[in-house]
Design a protein around this motif. Structure first.
Motif, PDB file in Angstrom:
ATOM      1  N   SER A 173      34.533  39.575  41.916  1.00 11.41           N
ATOM      2  CA  SER A 173      35.137  40.647  42.721  1.00 11.41           C
ATOM      3  C   SER A 173      36.264  40.098  43.596  1.00 11.41           C
ATOM      4  O   SER A 173      37.264  40.780  43.831  1.00 11.41           O
ATOM      5  CB  SER A 173      34.100  41.297  43.630  1.00 11.41           C
ATOM      6  N   ASN A 176      40.129  40.295  42.610  1.00 12.89           N
ATOM      7  CA  ASN A 176      41.024  41.448  42.770  1.00 12.89           C
ATOM      8  C   ASN A 176      42.007  41.285  43.933  1.00 12.89           C
ATOM      9  O   ASN A 176      42.964  42.044  44.034  1.00 12.89           O
ATOM     10  CB  ASN A 176      40.225  42.733  43.008  1.00 12.89           C
ATOM     11  N   MET A 270      47.039  44.100  35.060  1.00  7.12           N
ATOM     12  CA  MET A 270      46.960  45.312  34.243  1.00  7.12           C
ATOM     13  C   MET A 270      48.046  46.273  34.719  1.00  7.12           C
ATOM     14  O   MET A 270      48.264  46.437  35.927  1.00  7.12           O
ATOM     15  CB  MET A 270      45.591  45.976  34.348  1.00  7.12           C
TER      16      MET A 270
HETATM   17  C1  AVJ Z   1      35.306  44.086  38.731  1.00  2.00           C
HETATM   18  C2  AVJ Z   1      37.324  43.071  39.504  1.00  2.00           C
HETATM   19  C3  AVJ Z   1      35.637  41.728  38.472  1.00  2.00           C
HETATM   20  O1  AVJ Z   1      38.731  41.798  37.290  1.00  2.00           O
HETATM   21  O2  AVJ Z   1      37.406  41.456  35.612  1.00  2.00           O
HETATM   22  C4  AVJ Z   1      37.459  44.578  34.260  1.00  2.00           C
HETATM   23  C5  AVJ Z   1      37.545  44.580  36.849  1.00  2.00           C
HETATM   24  N1  AVJ Z   1      39.310  45.174  35.159  1.00  2.00           N
HETATM   25  N2  AVJ Z   1      38.330  44.875  33.293  1.00  2.00           N
HETATM   26  C6  AVJ Z   1      37.742  42.097  36.610  1.00  2.00           C
HETATM   27  C7  AVJ Z   1      38.082  44.765  35.453  1.00  2.00           C
HETATM   28  C8  AVJ Z   1      39.437  45.254  33.836  1.00  2.00           C
HETATM   29  C9  AVJ Z   1      36.852  43.261  37.044  1.00  2.00           C
HETATM   30  N3  AVJ Z   1      36.289  43.060  38.430  1.00  2.00           N
END
Ligand code: AVJ
Length: 344
Positions: A173, A176, A270
């Motif tokens: 987490s 991010n 993304m």
């Molecule tokens: C929840 C932030 C850990 O960054 O891998 C998954 C969200 N985005 N696929 C990540 C996410 C696209 C994920 N996290």
């Protein structure tokens, strides 16, 4: 994101305000951005659960395997320095539905007879699911859940006499957040802890970051652009959310999901790329006024960063928030790392 209690299908005005604020500031910026927390409406949370089970998305299952292989050592290291009657209390930031946490809680119960678990999340429905899962599967756990936005508010840490705290911040987490924000999130946590309390941090590793060079950029890209298109649907769902919450007129089919590796920043990004030149209308904004957003063909909205760490980067991040690494564990392929650090 406000900490107000809300039902996912019927947000309070304050949630709509937060969505409107993000949409207005992010979509009028250059380049256009939207915050990743917008992904997690009911449909988006469901899509994320599906992502965690995809063959390409190694993160969740790899972290779970690290917990399964090392739970006993992780918990006993965290408990070092406890008095004879001392127990660990576990607090989890961004607990979500707490599916991986059960392994650690079961081990805590095995080692100390019982454990108090304090999951913290912005989603009340996720917390309700978390408590139910844990309470019905692991006897000996007392759950005290708290709806809080840990990125903006002090943590509601209930310190019981004679206990040390083990804070869990797992699932990558932390990835991010831009480096300074990641540091601030850990500083906010550190401010609630006492020296000797511990943090267990889950981080996805940079390509070829471990001692064995077998994680490629292609491994990472596949994890964020899976063959079944679930990640694409997860990314595009943010547009559907803006349509529903704000009355916007995005046509998701006019955008495509794009994931790329940014080596200079060590992150997966993304984006939602506009397939045509188009104008989108957003009737509601935070000041109640409508606005329009113009897209050139090929222009994109940057919707997420997912930082990937070397072990040195993890150490530096921890040190910047007054934590010191005690020990870390990786899977045999060096895809993912779980690091235990002590508050200094
Ligand atoms: C929840 C932030 C850990 O960054 O891998 C998954 C969200 N985005 N696929 C990540 C996410 C696209 C994920 N996290």
């Amino acid at each position: 994101m406000p900490s107000t209690t809300f039902a996912p299908d019927e947000p309070l005005i304050s949630t709509i305000d937060a969505v409107a604020y993000e949409a207005r500031t992010g979509l009028s910026a250059t380049p256009k951005t939207l915050s990743p927390w917008l992904f997690y409406d009911e449909a988006g949370s469901h899509l994320f659960e599906q992502i965690t089970e995809l063959p390409e998305y190694y993160l969740t299952r790899t972290e779970r395997s690290i917990f399964a292989a090392n739970a006993s050592e992780i918990l006993s290291e965290a408990a070092l320095g406890q008095g004879p009657s001392g127990k660990l209390t576990l607090i989890e930031l961004g607990a979500g539905t707490a599916t991986k946490t059960g392994i650690l809680l079961a081990e805590a119960v095995r080692q100390q007879g019982s454990v108090v678990y304090q999951p913290v999340d912005v989603s009340e429905t996720a917390l309700a699911e978390a408590s139910e899962n844990i309470l019905s599967n692991i006897p000996g756990v007392t759950v005290r859940s708290q709806v809080t936005d840990y990125t903006r508010e002090a943590l509601p840490l209930n310190r019981l006499p004679d206990t040390r705290t083990l804070a869990l911040y797992i699932g990558s987490s932390i990835g991010n957040f831009m480096p300074e924000d990641a540091r601030d999130v850990l500083r906010n946590l550190r401010a609630q802890l006492l020296p000797g309390d511990t943090l267990l941090l889950g981080t996805d590793l940079a390509p070829n970051g471990g001692p064995v060079a077998n994680k490629t950029v292609a491994t990472l890209l596949a994890a964020y652009d899976d063959a079944a298109g679930v990640t694409a649907a997860f990314n595009l769902n943010v547009l559907t959310r803006l349509n529903r919450d704000l009355g916007a007129d995005f046509v998701p089919a006019n955008f495509r999901h794009r994931a790329c590796w940014n080596p200079a920043e060590s992150r997966i990004e993304m984006h939602l790329e506009s397939l045509i030149a188009q104008r989108v209308h957003i009737p509601v904004n935070s000041s109640g006024r409508a606005f329009t957003v113009d897209f050139a063909r090929g222009e994109s909205i940057h919707t997420e960063n997912s930082y990937k760490f070397t072990s040195a980067a993890v150490d530096a991040l921890l040190a910047s928030a007054k934590f010191r690494k005690m020990k870390s564990w990786e899977d045999p392929q060096h895809l993912f790392a779980v690091t235990l650090a002590t508050a200094v």
